[in-house]
Design a protein around this motif. Structure first.
Motif, PDB file in Angstrom:
ATOM      1  N   LEU A  47       9.963  -3.971  67.126  1.00  0.00           N
ATOM      2  CA  LEU A  47       9.724  -3.044  68.229  1.00  0.00           C
ATOM      3  C   LEU A  47      10.811  -1.984  68.343  1.00  0.00           C
ATOM      4  O   LEU A  47      10.580  -0.922  68.905  1.00  0.00           O
ATOM      5  N   THR A  48      11.987  -2.266  67.827  1.00  0.00           N
ATOM      6  CA  THR A  48      13.073  -1.296  67.896  1.00  0.00           C
ATOM      7  C   THR A  48      13.036  -0.399  66.678  1.00  0.00           C
ATOM      8  O   THR A  48      12.746  -0.829  65.566  1.00  0.00           O
ATOM      9  N   THR A  49      13.333   0.871  66.883  1.00  0.00           N
ATOM     10  CA  THR A  49      13.331   1.830  65.778  1.00  0.00           C
ATOM     11  C   THR A  49      14.736   2.167  65.319  1.00  0.00           C
ATOM     12  O   THR A  49      14.918   2.723  64.262  1.00  0.00           O
ATOM     13  N   SER A  50      15.717   1.788  66.110  1.00  0.00           N
ATOM     14  CA  SER A  50      17.102   2.120  65.812  1.00  0.00           C
ATOM     15  C   SER A  50      17.806   0.948  65.145  1.00  0.00           C
ATOM     16  O   SER A  50      17.441  -0.207  65.327  1.00  0.00           O
ATOM     17  N   GLN A  51      18.847   1.267  64.365  1.00  0.00           N
ATOM     18  CA  GLN A  51      19.680   0.218  63.779  1.00  0.00           C
ATOM     19  C   GLN A  51      20.572  -0.424  64.834  1.00  0.00           C
ATOM     20  O   GLN A  51      21.041  -1.534  64.661  1.00  0.00           O
ATOM     21  N   GLN A  52      20.825   0.282  65.930  1.00  0.00           N
ATOM     22  CA  GLN A  52      21.624  -0.236  67.035  1.00  0.00           C
ATOM     23  C   GLN A  52      20.803  -0.151  68.315  1.00  0.00           C
ATOM     24  O   GLN A  52      20.876   0.834  69.046  1.00  0.00           O
ATOM     25  N   PRO A  53      20.000  -1.187  68.578  1.00  0.00           N
ATOM     26  CA  PRO A  53      19.121  -1.136  69.745  1.00  0.00           C
ATOM     27  C   PRO A  53      19.906  -1.176  71.056  1.00  0.00           C
ATOM     28  O   PRO A  53      21.066  -1.583  71.096  1.00  0.00           O
ATOM     29  N   SER A  54      19.237  -0.762  72.115  1.00  0.00           N
ATOM     30  CA  SER A  54      19.874  -0.766  73.439  1.00  0.00           C
ATOM     31  C   SER A  54      20.034  -2.200  73.937  1.00  0.00           C
ATOM     32  O   SER A  54      19.465  -3.146  73.384  1.00  0.00           O
ATOM     33  N   MET A  55      20.785  -2.338  74.999  1.00  0.00           N
ATOM     34  CA  MET A  55      21.042  -3.654  75.573  1.00  0.00           C
ATOM     35  C   MET A  55      19.769  -4.267  76.151  1.00  0.00           C
ATOM     36  O   MET A  55      19.673  -5.487  76.269  1.00  0.00           O
ATOM     37  N   GLY A  56      18.777  -3.458  76.481  1.00  0.00           N
ATOM     38  CA  GLY A  56      17.539  -3.939  77.083  1.00  0.00           C
ATOM     39  C   GLY A  56      16.806  -4.956  76.233  1.00  0.00           C
ATOM     40  O   GLY A  56      16.250  -5.929  76.749  1.00  0.00           O
ATOM     41  N   ILE A  57      16.806  -4.743  74.922  1.00  0.00           N
ATOM     42  CA  ILE A  57      16.096  -5.670  74.041  1.00  0.00           C
ATOM     43  C   ILE A  57      16.783  -7.037  74.033  1.00  0.00           C
ATOM     44  O   ILE A  57      16.129  -8.080  73.986  1.00  0.00           O
ATOM     45  N   TYR A  58      18.111  -7.036  74.116  1.00  0.00           N
ATOM     46  CA  TYR A  58      18.851  -8.302  74.152  1.00  0.00           C
ATOM     47  C   TYR A  58      18.625  -9.037  75.474  1.00  0.00           C
ATOM     48  O   TYR A  58      18.490 -10.260  75.494  1.00  0.00           O
ATOM     49  N   VAL A  59      18.575  -8.297  76.558  1.00  0.00           N
ATOM     50  CA  VAL A  59      18.304  -8.905  77.862  1.00  0.00           C
ATOM     51  C   VAL A  59      16.889  -9.475  77.880  1.00  0.00           C
ATOM     52  O   VAL A  59      16.658 -10.578  78.378  1.00  0.00           O
TER      53      VAL A  59
END
Length: 145
Positions: A47-59
């Protein structure tokens, strides 16, 4: 005349239904320990497109994984209860937590060992064994040569 069972009579266990419930509990434990965490991490990675996803995905993962594991745990408890009914296992008396008992009191927990207890112990043992085999047999060294 049909013979009626007396209220205190015990039912005979249904072995086929009991075996099916044990298989479902084993499959549920695999879902709880493997499919939920790995599946959600895999899904989050796609679902993430970035190599460094935002904190939201971890939460979201930190909330979703335990929540789904609790749901599966409740389902496994329901399956264990259904197994006890199908196999005509009598219910325990009232459970008293260990911290309410005397230190000099009885040593057993007062709680009978259920099929779910055994299934979960075996599934965790298989997971630990599988992890050890993978780590020592198939994982490559991270130390550069």
């Amino acid at each position: 005349m049909a013979s009626e069972a007396s209220p205190g009579a015990t039912r005979s266990p249904n072995i086929a239904a009991g075996a099916l419930l044990v298989v479902l509990m084993a499959a549920g434990s695999v879902v709880m320990w493997l499919v939920i965490p790995l599946g959600l991490i895999y899904l989050a990675g796609h679902l993430t497109t970035s190599q460094q996803p935002s904190m939201g995905i971890y939460v979201a993962l930190a909330v979703a994984i335990p929540t789904l594991m609790v749901v599966v745990m409740k389902l496994l408890g329901w399956l264990d209860h259904a197994y006890a009914q199908v196999m005509a296992i009598p219910e325990d008396g009232r459970y008293r937590p260990g911290w309410l008992k005397s230190v000099r009191g009885e040593r057993d927990s007062g709680h009978r060992r259920t099929v779910l207890d055994i299934v979960m112990i075996v599934s965790v043992g298989v997971a630990v064994l599988g992890s050890a085999v993978w780590f020592f047999g198939f994982a490559g060294s991270s130390i550069p040569k």
